[in-house]
Design a protein around this motif. Structure first.
Motif, PDB file in Angstrom:
ATOM      1  N   ARG A  70       0.871  -1.180   0.000  1.00 28.11           N
ATOM      2  CA  ARG A  70       0.000   0.000   0.000  1.00 28.11           C
ATOM      3  C   ARG A  70       0.910   1.233   0.000  1.00 28.11           C
ATOM      4  O   ARG A  70       1.229   1.788   1.057  1.00 28.11           O
ATOM      5  N   SER A  72       2.492   4.854   0.023  1.00 26.64           N
ATOM      6  CA  SER A  72       2.060   6.145   0.555  1.00 26.64           C
ATOM      7  C   SER A  72       2.045   7.173  -0.577  1.00 26.64           C
ATOM      8  O   SER A  72       2.595   6.950  -1.661  1.00 26.64           O
ATOM      9  N   LEU A  73       1.439   8.327  -0.311  1.00 22.68           N
ATOM     10  CA  LEU A  73       1.435   9.398  -1.311  1.00 22.68           C
ATOM     11  C   LEU A  73       2.859   9.867  -1.614  1.00 22.68           C
ATOM     12  O   LEU A  73       3.188  10.181  -2.764  1.00 22.68           O
ATOM     13  N   GLU A  74       3.704   9.899  -0.606  1.00 20.68           N
ATOM     14  CA  GLU A  74       5.096  10.302  -0.813  1.00 20.68           C
ATOM     15  C   GLU A  74       5.808   9.321  -1.744  1.00 20.68           C
ATOM     16  O   GLU A  74       6.531   9.723  -2.671  1.00 20.68           O
ATOM     17  N   GLU A  75       5.607   8.026  -1.494  1.00 17.96           N
ATOM     18  CA  GLU A  75       6.202   7.014  -2.370  1.00 17.96           C
ATOM     19  C   GLU A  75       5.643   7.128  -3.781  1.00 17.96           C
ATOM     20  O   GLU A  75       6.368   6.982  -4.772  1.00 17.96           O
ATOM     21  N   HIS A 163      -4.839   4.985  -4.359  1.00 20.48           N
ATOM     22  CA  HIS A 163      -5.195   6.398  -4.268  1.00 20.48           C
ATOM     23  C   HIS A 163      -6.056   6.894  -5.425  1.00 20.48           C
ATOM     24  O   HIS A 163      -6.481   8.047  -5.409  1.00 20.48           O
TER      25      HIS A 163
END
Length: 234
Positions: A70, A72-75, A163
């Motif tokens: 899952r 992250s937005l940063e990744e 996302h």
């Protein structure tokens, strides 16, 4: 079937299930159930999961508990940043090495994409959209570029599952057709601009919060077609 082919079959089956969003982010991947589904030992399943973890598609926690990753937005932002760089260079290399046969291969692939969209097969559309970019990278003639672009394109599919929001696959098909036209003309500037706009659209959709997923089907039912296909592909 040899052990290596069975291991490849489990890896490819799980990878495709993740790319097509059949296995949603956060789904647990118990070794015993996977071994039963793909007809391999837990040792081979463990090896397949390790390869998927290296691809960024699976997370392996304590006690070897594996789940679909899952990001992250940063990744996700980091992945798209790298993808834009790789795709732009792929476009330039393909134009430099252009052959008429390239257009035939890409157009045949877009025809598959259009057929999947017309048949309302969203999972196939997701997979085919990513494969278009991998085919383009293959034509660039750089194995490392192909390898890395394959990885980031696959990660982008996973990011969309976490996302993203729904999107018409017909738009992606049309964007791919426009890109082929620019490649055929040898217009590097236009092709790079089209690719950048195409990726910007994907990134915009990918970095929005997704709706809560519905209750998932049992793991065995989800993976059954992928296990069957994997046994025939290797």
């Amino acid at each position: 079937m040899s052990l290596s082919k069975k291991a490849d079959g489990a890896y490819l089956g799980l990878r495709r299930a993740i790319v097509e969003h059949a296995l949603q982010p956060g789904t647990r991947l118990p070794e015993d159930k996977l071994a039963e589904q793909f007809g391999v030992s837990r040792t081979l399943v463990r090896a397949a999961l390790a390869r998927l973890a290296a691809d960024g598609l699976v997370e392996i926690g304590n006690k070897r508990t594996a789940t679909v990753a899952r990001p992250s937005l940063e990744e996700a932002r980091a992945v798209f940043e790298m993808r834009r760089c790789l795709e732009a260079e792929a476009v330039r290399l393909v134009i430099a090495k252009w052959k008429p046969a390239f257009a035939s291969v890409l157009e045949a692939h877009v025809k598959e994409e259009r057929a999947a969209a017309a048949a309302n097969r969203p999972t196939a559309s997701i997979r085919l959209a990513g494969e278009f970019h991998v085919k383009l990278a293959e034509m660039a003639g750089n194995p490392l570029l192909r390898r890395y672009l394959d990885e980031v394109a696959t990660r982008c599919s996973l990011i969309l599952a976490v996302h993203g929001r729904p999107h018409s696959s017909e738009c992606a098909v049309n964007e791919h057709r426009d890109l082929i036209a620019a490649l055929r003309r040898g217009d590097a500037e236009k092709a790079v601009a089209l690719m950048d706009a195409h990726l910007a659209g994907i990134e915009e959709r990918a970095l929005l919060p997704a709706e809560e997923a519905a209750d998932e089907d049992p793991l065995a039912r989800i993976l059954a077609p992928y296990a069957q296909q994997a046994s025939g592909d290797v």
